[in-house]
Design a protein around this motif. Structure first.
Motif, PDB file in Angstrom:
ATOM      1  N   MET A 514       1.035  -1.248   0.037  1.00 55.94           N
ATOM      2  CA  MET A 514      -0.014  -0.042  -0.283  1.00 55.94           C
ATOM      3  C   MET A 514       0.858   0.873  -0.322  1.00 55.94           C
ATOM      4  O   MET A 514       2.381   1.217   0.443  1.00 55.94           O
ATOM      5  N   PRO A 515       0.787   2.245  -0.593  1.00 54.81           N
ATOM      6  CA  PRO A 515       0.898   3.744  -0.228  1.00 54.81           C
ATOM      7  C   PRO A 515       0.924   3.855   1.547  1.00 54.81           C
ATOM      8  O   PRO A 515      -0.049   3.515   2.020  1.00 54.81           O
ATOM      9  N   VAL A 516       1.619   5.192   2.178  1.00 54.34           N
ATOM     10  CA  VAL A 516       1.942   5.130   2.504  1.00 54.34           C
ATOM     11  C   VAL A 516       0.986   6.592   3.151  1.00 54.34           C
ATOM     12  O   VAL A 516       1.697   7.785   2.017  1.00 54.34           O
ATOM     13  N   ILE A 517       0.909   6.854   4.565  1.00 51.92           N
ATOM     14  CA  ILE A 517       0.529   8.967   4.708  1.00 51.92           C
ATOM     15  C   ILE A 517       1.032   8.318   6.585  1.00 51.92           C
ATOM     16  O   ILE A 517       0.354   7.823   6.974  1.00 51.92           O
ATOM     17  N   ILE A 518       1.696   9.681   6.145  1.00 51.47           N
ATOM     18  CA  ILE A 518       1.800   9.682   7.748  1.00 51.47           C
ATOM     19  C   ILE A 518       1.037  10.879   8.462  1.00 51.47           C
ATOM     20  O   ILE A 518       0.735  12.089   7.921  1.00 51.47           O
ATOM     21  N   ILE A 561       2.882   9.389   0.679  1.00 48.55           N
ATOM     22  CA  ILE A 561       1.843  10.146  -0.624  1.00 48.55           C
ATOM     23  C   ILE A 561       1.334  10.896  -0.221  1.00 48.55           C
ATOM     24  O   ILE A 561       0.485  12.078  -0.133  1.00 48.55           O
ATOM     25  N   GLY A 562       1.646  11.818   1.050  1.00 46.37           N
ATOM     26  CA  GLY A 562       1.155  12.848   2.487  1.00 46.37           C
ATOM     27  C   GLY A 562       1.963  12.591   3.573  1.00 46.37           C
ATOM     28  O   GLY A 562       2.865  11.262   3.885  1.00 46.37           O
ATOM     29  N   THR A 563       2.063  14.055   4.029  1.00 45.21           N
ATOM     30  CA  THR A 563       2.771  14.302   5.447  1.00 45.21           C
ATOM     31  C   THR A 563       1.915  15.419   5.972  1.00 45.21           C
ATOM     32  O   THR A 563       2.003  16.346   5.431  1.00 45.21           O
TER      33      THR A 563
END
Length: 626
Positions: A514-518, A561-563
């Motif tokens: 999966m893509p990951v977002i923090i 894909i995001g922070t």
């Protein structure tokens, strides 16, 4: 607005100080170096103290610290250490009564890592640790500080054991002025008058303008485009994951949590005398749709009233959108006000719940209870169906930082020791086939899989158009938890530290694909009456440098894909409901930006598309220290 009487405050202080002897010896510690500890024999602090503390309720003492940095309070029991983290008020004498139970056993009350990991007290707050055990042979006490900033010192006196708490704030009072600022400390830019504040607001308003980030209507980069569907989705392009916005532009999510027109509510009951003045929530929120005002006032909102007048909500929404456009923030992240997302001006996330964790143990609902599936179905229908056609919705977060991962044995012991419940019955039946630590752990993850599968199915049933952003796990999720997290579109994790722990991110990616977002990270610094948070830096300039290093190096990973930063507004200096009082905002309590952080973030946000595309490298340490 209501103002507190000086005479009333003076009377309270007089009563609190009664019985405190100035002749008692004060022990002073100066902290230096990476880890500094001062240790005393208990008999040196108070010759009347016994060695067996197990029959007492509280360790009570008076303390004054020149810093809000946490210090470790260490008890030595026959050579073994018991430890708690104490976060004191800055430059104020307080009386602290530390519940001794927290040295003896870990807390299990709470449904998230935040709620289970700390407790608030009147003049400080306590962070729990796993270093607990018997306190039947206490021979010495120590205080320690890691990486102290600006050579802080601590004074301690009148240490004793008591059966009841005697917490109080002694002096000087008041501690907080009418603008919400910490009175006992000074710093550049501290507001003295409303005219100064009005001038600062006017100057910001004049220079705020659209930034040069090449964003489209929904915040995606107009440098690259994929298939448009009218909703946010994910796609792997040239080996790198992206959000794709409703128009098809590739979107890397730069967000801030807690974008609300109120700060976390400061606890005022019983502590009214430490505030120079307090507003009335009834007046602040009159005529707005803001919910959860409660009885504790938001001085930040009071400053918004000063800035925009009684009809302040539209002004705050407009200002926040302008700030996002000027600073390159394209996502309204977790814990934010729904009015901002519903304004249809910026992409936003929705945090949904109602899954029964409030009545469960350690954040785990009783999925075996009759009617549980119906409870989940109704909660999803209520929250997801109305948002099904909203193009600005990035996706749903399902929950936040469950505290049981890594503590599975404690969780099963709680279930077995508790009342007769369907979950207890299911666990006993499961263990009839063999009661081993491995089987207990397996039961926990099977229970979690039942829980999350029901929630995932219900969310998709009522909103097939939007992304499932998963459960915002805290820290480093163990492999069993990662493997159990199926059915999400994105894997979400909150990682606090000086880096995004790319080894952990890579392990998540390898196990899930999966893509990951923090979902959360931050940097804070001690001062202004506020603590430095979970990742401490030296000053405001270092907050900006740390932001650049963290976000750019995270974005360079092909799965990221995001922070999302935690949080938009500083926490109140006197602490929110669990005590946290961190200097971690993009803006302060007077609604003025921290420009050191803002300007650094703008540099990164201009580069973020090229960094995640692999076209340019992330910033390195050497570039930041030059």
């Amino acid at each position: 607005m209501k103002y507190l009487s000086f005479v009333f405050r003076l009377l309270l202080v007089t009563l609190l100080l009664a019985g405190c002897s100035g002749k008692d010896e004060t022990f002073t510690v100066n902290f230096q170096g990476e880890l500094s500890e001062k240790k005393w024999a208990v008999t040196d602090l108070n010759p009347d103290l016994p060695s067996d503390w197990s029959s007492y309720g509280y360790l009570t003492f008076e303390v004054r610290s020149t810093t809000t940095q946490r210090f470790e309070l260490r008890l030595y029991n026959g050579g073994e250490m018991r430890r708690l983290n104490i976060h004191p008020f800055e430059n104020a004498w307080i009386r602290a009564s530390i519940p001794l139970i927290h040295f003896q056993k870990r807390n299990t009350q709470g449904n998230s890592m935040a709620s289970i990991g700390k407790t608030a007290r009147p003049g400080y707050w306590i962070g729990f640790s796993s270093q607990v055990g018997p306190i039947t042979n206490i021979d010495s006490l120590g205080v320690a500080m890691r990486f102290p900033v600006n050579s802080p010192s601590l004074e301690i006196r009148n240490l004793t054991l008591t059966m009841t708490p005697q917490d109080s704030v002694l002096e000087p009072v008041p501690l907080v002025d009418e603008f919400g600022q910490w009175i006992p400390s000074e710093w550049p830019g501290k507001v003295k008058t409303i005219d100064e504040l009005t001038t600062a607001w006017s100057e910001e308003n004049t220079k705020l303008g659209p930034g040069d980030f090449n964003y489209g209507k929904y915040g995606g980069s107009m440098s690259a485009r994929a298939r448009a569907t009218g909703f946010f989705r994910i796609e792997k392009i040239d080996g790198r994951w992206w959000f794709v916005d409703p128009e098809g532009y590739l979107f890397y999510s730069t967000g801030s949590t807690g974008m609300r027109p109120r700060s976390d509510m400061a606890r005022t009951a019983g502590r009214e005398y430490i505030y120079k003045a307090l507003p009335s929530n009834e007046e602040l929120f009159a005529g707005t749709t803001i919910s959860g005002g409660g009885s504790d006032p938001s001085i930040y909102t009071w400053n918004l009233v000063r800035r925009f007048g009684s009809d302040w909500l539209p002004g705050w929404i407009d200002l926040t959108v302008r700030r996002m456009e000027s600073w390159g923030i394209n996502t309204v992240a977790n814990w934010s006000d729904t009015n901002l997302g519903n304004s249809q001006r910026k992409a936003y996330v929705a945090t949904i719940g109602g899954w029964g964790i409030e009545t469960g143990l350690m954040g785990m609902p009783d999925v075996y209870a009759a009617g549980y599936a119906d409870l989940v179905d109704k909660a999803a229908a209520r929250q997801c169906a109305p948002k099904k056609e909203d193009p600005y919705l990035l996706g749903y977060f399902l929950g936040n930082e469950p505290p049981w991962p890594g503590r599975e044995t404690e969780f099963t012991e709680l279930v077995l020791a508790g009342s007769d419940t369907p979950m207890q019955k299911a666990l006993k039946e499961y263990l009839n086939a063999g009661d081993t630590p491995e089987r207990r752990k397996a039961f926990v993850y099977e229970t979690y899989a039942k829980y999350i599968n029901k929630v995932n199915a219900a969310v998709k049933k009522y909103d097939p158009n939007h992304l499932n952003l998963g459960y915002r796990y805290g820290g480093s999720a163990p492999p069993d938890l990662i493997k159990a997290s199926v059915g999400f579109d994105v894997f979400s994790i909150n990682i606090y530290g000086y880096t995004s722990n790319l080894d952990a991110v890579q392990k998540i990616y390898e196990l899930t694909g999966m893509p990951v977002i923090i979902g959360e990270f931050h940097f804070g610094t001690p001062g202004r009456g506020m603590a430095p948070g979970l990742a401490q830096v030296k000053n405001q300039e270092e907050r900006g440098a740390a932001y650049r290093y963290y976000v750019e190096n995270a974005a360079a990973h092909p799965a990221m894909i995001g922070t999302h930063w935690f949080t938009w507004v500083d926490q109140p200096s006197t602490g929110r409901n669990d005590g946290e009082n961190y200097n971690i905002g993009f803006v302060d309590v007077t609604d003025r930006p921290y420009y050191e952080l803002v300007e650094a973030a703008k540099i990164t946000h201009r580069r973020i598309f090229d960094i995640h595309s692999g076209k340019v490298p992330p910033v390195g340490i050497k570039a930041l220290v030059q």
